[in-house]
Design an enzyme around this catalytic site. Structure first.
Site, PDB file in Angstrom:
ATOM      1  N   SER A 143      40.908  40.504  37.274  1.00  0.00           N
ATOM      2  CA  SER A 143      39.553  41.060  37.251  1.00  0.00           C
ATOM      3  C   SER A 143      38.512  40.021  36.819  1.00  0.00           C
ATOM      4  O   SER A 143      38.311  39.027  37.498  1.00  0.00           O
ATOM      5  CB  SER A 143      39.547  42.298  36.339  1.00  0.00           C
ATOM      6  N   ASP A 193      35.872  27.706  43.208  1.00  0.00           N
ATOM      7  CA  ASP A 193      35.049  27.675  44.423  1.00  0.00           C
ATOM      8  C   ASP A 193      33.905  26.673  44.335  1.00  0.00           C
ATOM      9  O   ASP A 193      33.487  26.103  45.345  1.00  0.00           O
ATOM     10  CB  ASP A 193      34.470  29.069  44.703  1.00  0.00           C
ATOM     11  N   LYS A 211      42.907  41.406  41.458  1.00  0.00           N
ATOM     12  CA  LYS A 211      42.107  42.636  41.337  1.00  0.00           C
ATOM     13  C   LYS A 211      40.662  42.299  41.697  1.00  0.00           C
ATOM     14  O   LYS A 211      39.933  41.719  40.903  1.00  0.00           O
ATOM     15  CB  LYS A 211      42.172  43.213  39.921  1.00  0.00           C
TER      16      LYS A 211
END
Length: 570
Positions: free
Chosen positions: A300, A311, A325
Site C-alpha cells: 500500500s 519510477d 496493493k
C-alpha cells in the site's frame, strides 16, 4: 352506480399509473430498479425468518453475516465496522489505541493467554509485566476459556481507566508465582520509527514500520539527526510495512524529490475519488544516495513510497517483490454510528503503472481470485527510461534470495519451546550485555537442547512424509519390488534423529533464541539490532551505497534505445 364507476375508474387509473411508473422506472433506470428490488427482497427475507423460522434468530448476527458475505465478494479491504468496532478502525487510521501496550499469545498447554512481548515505556512495561506471565484474572473475572481476541478486548479501554490484573509468573523452581498489578491504561502509539542508526561508512538507517498516524514528522526528525551524526547515504527499511495513509507516503517522498513532482494519481468511478498528489514543499536532500529495503509484506503506502522513488530514479530498491496493493480505501459514515471502509479507486505511481497484483473483479467460477500473470502485465518506463512493470507489486532493482528456515524451527516456535527457554534464561540472568554483543553460547544451547528433550518434543519431517507418499505411489504403480532395497537405504538415511537435527540447524535456532532473549531486556529496539546482525538485504543495500559508480549506473537507462521508447510514449 356513477360513484362506483368513478371509483373503479380511479382504481384502474392508479393501477395504470403505477404500472407505467414501474415499467418506465425499470426501463429507464434498470440498475436502480435492481438495487431497490433486491433490497426489498432482503428486507422481506429477514422479516419472514424472524416470524416463521423454527428457532429465534439473532438479527445482529444474521444480518452482519449477510453484510460480511456480500463484501467478501468484492475485495478484502472493503469492510463494515459497526458502532462497537469503531475503535478498531480508529486504531488503523491513527495507529493508536487505549490499552497496556503488549502483545499477548495463547499458551496451548495451559489454555490461557500470556504476555509475549511488552513494549518499552508502556503501562505493561512500567507495571513490571514480563514475557511469560500467564493472565489469570481481569478485575476478578477469570480468563480461563477465553481466546486471545476476547482477552485483548478486555485489556483495552479508554486511556486513563484502571483495572486489576492477576497473573502467574514462572519461577526458577519450575512453578508459577501468583502476582497482582493495578494498571492504568494509556494511549498506545506503536513507534513508526522503532530504530535508527549510523552504520559503517556513514550509512544512515531508518526503519519505518507504518504510515498510520503522523510518521512523516518522525521521519524528518530522524533523517536530520542522522545527517548531523555524519550520515552521507541512507537505507530506508520498509520491509513488512503494511502501509497506512497515502498523504504520509507523499510527504516522505517529498523529502527527497523536487517540488511539483507527481507522486501518485488515484482513479475511481466518481470524480471525488480521482486525485493527483504532488510534492508541495522544498525537499530536504536531493542528492543523498538512497537504498530502500522491501519484501512481500511491503504494501500500500509503502509501495507508493518505494515505487515512486524507483519510477523517478531516486533510489535503488533492494529485496523481494512487494505485496501488490494498488487500491485506495475511504471511510464512509453509516446509520447508527457505523462506518464502511470502501475501496473507491486504484492508484498509479509516476510511471503510470498500478501495482495491484490480484484481480478481484474477474473471479474464477468457484469465487476464488488469482494474481495477474506476468504475461498480462505491461511495460512502463522510469524517468530515465528503465523498464518497470505493473500488475504485481514493485519489483526490486536488486533481488535477494529469500531465506528458507528449517522445518524443525517452525515446530520449536509453535510449541513455545524457544519462548519457554528464554523465560527460564531471564529468571537466571538479571542482565545481559548490549544486543550488539550478545550471543547464545554453546553452554546455553546445550541447556536448550536438554529442555527440548525433556519436553518430549515431536515434529514432522517433510522428507519422511514425501518418502511415504513415494512408497505408496511405487506400490500402486508396481515398482516396489524392484525398488525395495533403495527404499530401505533411504529410510535409514532419513531416519528421524532429534540430536542430529538440533545440531545441524543450530545456527538458525540460536539466532531465534537470541532474538527472543534480547527483546526481553531491550524490547523492540534490541530485537531489530539482532535481526540486522546478519541481514542479507541490508548487506546488499550497503554494498550498492558504498559503490557510487554502480549506484549511478543502476539508476540510469541501460541503453539509449530505452530512452527513445520512453520519450515516444510518455
Amino acid at each position: 352506480m356513477k360513484k362506483l364507476l368513478n371509483r373503479r375508474i380511479a382504481i384502474v387509473a392508479v393501477a395504470v399509473i403505477a404500472t407505467v411508473a414501474f415499467f418506465s422506472f425499470k426501463s429507464g433506470d434498470d440498475r436502480n430498479f435492481q438495487i431497490a428490488k433486491n433490497l426489498d427482497i432482503f428486507n422481506a427475507i429477514v422479516k419472514e425468518l424472524d416470524m416463521f423460522y423454527v428457532d429465534t434468530i439473532d438479527p445482529n448476527k444474521t444480518i452482519r453475516e449477510g453484510i460480511d458475505n456480500m463484501l467478501y465478494t468484492l475485495d478484502p479491504y472493503t469492510e463494515y465496522y459497526p458502532e462497537e468496532d469503531q475503535s478498531e478502525l480508529e486504531q488503523m487510521i491513527k495507529g493508536s489505541f487505549g490499552g497496556i501496550g503488549s502483545y499477548i499469545a495463547y499458551n496451548t498447554k495451559l489454555k490461557r493467554s500470556m504476555i509475549s512481548e511488552p513494549f518499552e515505556g508502556t503501562p505493561a512495561a512500567k507495571a513490571g509485566l514480563k514475557a511469560g506471565d500467564i493472565l489469570m484474572e481481569i478485575d476478578g473475572k477469570d480468563l480461563a476459556g477465553k481466546n486471545n481476541a476476547e482477552v485483548s478486548q478486555m485489556l483495552r479501554g479508554q486511556a486513563g481507566t484502571s483495572f486489576k490484573l492477576k497473573i502467574e509468573r514462572p519461577n526458577v523452581k519450575g512453578g508459577r508465582t501468583p502476582m497482582e498489578f493495578t494498571i492504568v491504561r494509556e494511549s498506545i502509539q506503536n513507534p513508526a520509527i522503532p530504530y535508527t542508526a549510523v552504520l559503517d561508512n556513514n550509512i544512515g538507517y531508518i526503519g519505518l514500520s507504518t504510515f498510520s498516524g503522523n510518521p512523516s514528522k518522525e521521519f524528518k526528525k530522524a533523517f536530520l539527526d542522522l545527517k548531523k551524526q555524519g550520515a552521507t547515504s541512507l537505507v530506508i527499511d520498509l520491509r513488512s510495512n503494511g502501509g497506512g495513509l497515502l498523504d504520509e507516503a507523499v510527504e516522505i517522498a517529498n523529502y527527497f524529490l523536487p517540488r511539483g513532482k507527481v507522486i501518485v494519481t488515484t482513479k475511481g468511478k466518481i470524480k471525488q475519488a480521482s486525485n493527483t498528489y504532488k510534492t508541495l514543499r522544498e525537499p530536504l536532500d536531493l542528492d543523498i544516495p538512497i537504498a530502500v529495503l522491501v519484501n512481500s509484506g511491503t504494501a500500500s503506502a509503502s509501495e507508493i513510497l518505494s515505487g515512486s522513488l524507483q519510477d523517478l530514479d531516486r533510489a535503488v530498491i533492494v529485496g523481494n517483490r512487494t505485496f501488490g496493493k494498488g487500491l485506495v480505501q475511504v471511510p464512509r459514515s453509516l446509520p447508527y454510528g457505523g462506518t464502511m471502509k470502501v475501496t473507491t479507486s486504484k492508484y498509479y505511481i509516476p510511471s503510470g503503472r498500478c501495482v495491484q497484483a490480484i484481480d478481484y473483479k474477474h473471479r474464477n467460477e468457484d469465487g476464488s481470485v488469482g494474481t495477474i500473470p506476468d504475461s498480462l502485465t505491461k511495460v512502463f518506463y522510469t524517468a530515465a527510461g528503465r523498464e518497470v512493470r505493473d500488475g504485481g507489486g514493485v519489483m526490486p532493482d536488486i533481488t535477494i534470495k529469500q531465506e528458507k528456515l528449517p522445518n524443525i524451527l517452525f515446530y520449536l516456535v509453535r510449541d513455545n519451546l524457544i519462548f519457554d527457554y528464554a523465560t527460564q534464561y531471564c529468571l537466571k540472568h538479571p542482565t545481559i550485555v548490549a544486543p550488539e554483543k550478545f550471543e547464545v553460547t554453546d553452554a546455553d544451547y546445550n541447556d536448550f537442547k536438554a529442555l527440548v528433550k525433556k519436553a518430549d518434543f515431536k515434529y514432522d519431517q517433510q522428507s519422511e512424509k514425501i518418502l511415504k507418499t513415494l512408497k505408496e505411489a511405487a506400490e500402486f504403480e508396481g515398482y516396489m519390488d524392484d525398488a525395495s532395497e533403495e527404499f530401505k537405504v533411504l529410510e535409514k538415511k532419513l531416519n528421524h534423529n532429534l540430536d542430529r537435527d538440533l545440531d545441524y540447524f543450530s545456527t538458525d535456532i540460536k539466532k531465534m533464541i537470541a532474538t527472543e532473549i534480547i527483546k526481553r531486556y531491550y524490547y523492540q529496539r534490541g530485537n531489530i539490532i539482532q535481526q540486522l546482525k546478519d541481514d542479507d538485504g541490508l548487506k546488499e543495500a550497503m554494498k550498492i551505497l558504498n559503490d557510487p559508480v554502480k549506484y549511478k549506473e543502476m539508476l540510469s537507462a541501460p541503453v539509449a534505445k530505452n530512452k527513445e521508447i520512453f520519450f515516444k510514449y510518455r
